[in-house]
Structure formats: C-alpha cells, structure tokens
Design an enzyme around this catalytic site. Structure first.
Site, short mmCIF file in Angstrom:
data_model
loop_
_atom_site.label_atom_id
_atom_site.label_comp_id
_atom_site.label_asym_id
_atom_site.label_seq_id
_atom_site.Cartn_x
_atom_site.Cartn_y
_atom_site.Cartn_z
N CYS A 1 -76.31 -6.07 -59.47
CA CYS A 1 -75.71 -4.99 -60.28
C CYS A 1 -75.80 -5.35 -61.76
CB CYS A 1 -74.25 -4.80 -59.83
SG CYS A 1 -73.24 -3.79 -60.92
N CYS B 1 -72.57 -5.22 -63.73
CA CYS B 1 -71.70 -6.32 -63.29
C CYS B 1 -72.07 -7.61 -64.01
CB CYS B 1 -71.85 -6.56 -61.78
SG CYS B 1 -71.38 -5.18 -60.74
#
Length: 107
Positions: free
Chosen positions: A29, A32
């Site tokens: 991600c 993230c």
C-alpha cells in the site's frame, strides 16, 4: 518506533484503557508506506500519553475483520477499552493524525 499490534496482543493492549491508535497497513500500500515515518514520529511524540502502533493486515487479519477495515490505510482510535467514533481512512498528514490523537486524549 511505533508499537507492533498483532492478533495476539491487540485486545490486551486496548484493555489497558489507555488511548490507543492503530494504523492498519500493508507493505504493498503506497499511502501506507508514505505514512509509516509519520506514525513512528507520532508514536515517539505521544509516548506515555497514548499507544500509537501499526497492524500489518498481511500478517494478521482477525482484528482487522472484526473492525470492518476495508481500506488501507485506516486508523482506528480506542480509549477506556472501547473503540471510539474517531476514524481516519486514506493517506493522512501528520497534523491531521495529531489532531485526532489530541481529540482522543481529551475524550
């Protein structure tokens, strides 16, 4: 360094009653990974006032599923052993997360 949450320790940590911030993330991600240093910085900044940590959804998934986390990154906020209505979804800047942590502590 941010606390590492696992299915084995997350409920016990929340049960302490302290303010707890959990960043649900994964290595694949992009947002993230961009937020990772921010979470580490905030964990240091709030040490002693709140537990700020990360929960890797690729390595753990029970607690993620229980809390309906469907998008990454997602930050959930807990206090007094309970999940609060506070929640952040998607990439966030440090100031936005800091504001939510301050709100959590004030609850």
């Amino acid at each position: 360094m941010a606390f590492t949450f696992t299915d084995a320790n997350v409920k016990e940590t929340i049960a302490t009653g302290q303010p707890v911030v959990i960043d649900f993330w994964a290595t694949w991600c992009g947002p993230c990974m961009a937020m990772a240093p921010v979470i580490d910085e905030l964990a240091k900044e709030y040490e002693g006032r709140a537990i700020v940590g990360k929960y890797n959804v690729d390595e753990e998934n029970d607690f993620c599923t229980e809390n309906g986390v469907r998008s990454l990154p997602t930050l959930l906020f807990f206090k007094d052993g309970q999940k609060t209505a506070l929640r952040l979804v998607g990439g966030q800047k440090a100031d936005a997360i800091r504001a939510k942590i301050d709100e959590l502590i004030a609850l």
